[in-house]
Design a protein around this motif. Sequence first.
Motif, mmCIF file in Angstrom:
data_model
loop_
_atom_site.group_PDB
_atom_site.id
_atom_site.type_symbol
_atom_site.label_atom_id
_atom_site.label_comp_id
_atom_site.label_asym_id
_atom_site.label_seq_id
_atom_site.Cartn_x
_atom_site.Cartn_y
_atom_site.Cartn_z
ATOM 1 N N CYS A 131 27.540 16.423 65.870
ATOM 2 C CA CYS A 131 26.216 15.988 66.336
ATOM 3 C C CYS A 131 26.177 15.921 67.862
ATOM 4 N N ALA B 62 21.075 21.178 69.587
ATOM 5 C CA ALA B 62 21.587 20.750 68.279
ATOM 6 C C ALA B 62 21.115 21.597 67.087
ATOM 7 N N THR C 155 24.840 22.555 66.105
ATOM 8 C CA THR C 155 25.373 21.642 65.083
ATOM 9 C C THR C 155 25.550 22.325 63.719
#
Length: 324
Positions: A108, A139, A143
């Motif tokens: 994250c 992200a 991620t």
Amino acid sequence: MQAIARLSRFVGNTFAIWVLLFAILAFFAPEQFTWIVPYIVPLLGIIMFGMGLTLSKKDFSEVFKRPVTVLIGVLGQFIIMPSLAWILCQALNLPPEIAVGVILVGCCPGGTASNVMTFLARGDVALSVAITSVTTLLAPVVTPALIYLLASQWLEVSAAAMFWSIVQVVILPIVLGLIAQALLRDKVEGCVNALPLVSVVAIVAIVAAVVAANQARIATTGLLIFAVVVLHNGLGLLLGYWLAKLAGLGVAQRKTLSIEVGMQNSGLGAALATAHFSPLAAVPSAIFSVWHNISGPIIATLFQRFKNDDKDVAPTSPGTAATE
């Protein structure tokens, strides 16, 4: 409004106490908190909307003023914590759902609580905000890709579905917050002081929901997960500092990268785990949320003793940051 602002500041300053208290309550009385589970994703969206309300062009100016320094922080965030998570999972032979949860929180972006901790540590707040903002915007792509790369050996990972989830619960709320800030500037400024209160309530509710939903499993595996989280967070703080030192950055920037790397957006981790894996996979994120809001003030207090040098930028106020 002043009373709400004072309450908001008090709750924000004592966040670690509230998250720990409600995590304990949820463990011993899970039936009182399980109803929150379906609302984990919307609660994270509220936190991200608040972040959008407080972002400004100034927050991104550091990217253009010090692109190399920001890049070092971003790379540190997305290389150190995911790598540490994978190594810990392999070394400790963690069960699949817990391993995925540990890797998920490691992949994250940084949480905005790091901006506050950097301010308290007398670090480089402008740099902290820039790194948090950039990692958050990256992200949706980075991620899911990292989780797919590192966690697929344990459970099936749909990077595309995760990408869309992050767009929905992170990027879209932030964009809406920016739009609201642009269209309703005067009214928004009056509400910003209440954001820490809203953010604390939301993240405490997320942690309590995850703990309540996994009470039985936490009773048997909680100490193991807690040990992994403490190691993950502690090593992240240490390696973040060393990375900045190896890069020749000043003391204030070393403090900043340490905190940026070590503190994660654990609320996002819990939401993604709940939506794409299992409630148990969300437990590392929930425990991380409790722990890094204890370790954060401790490391900030320790860093206050580190005298800044001539390379350093004077710390400025982090504004009203959402706590994750």
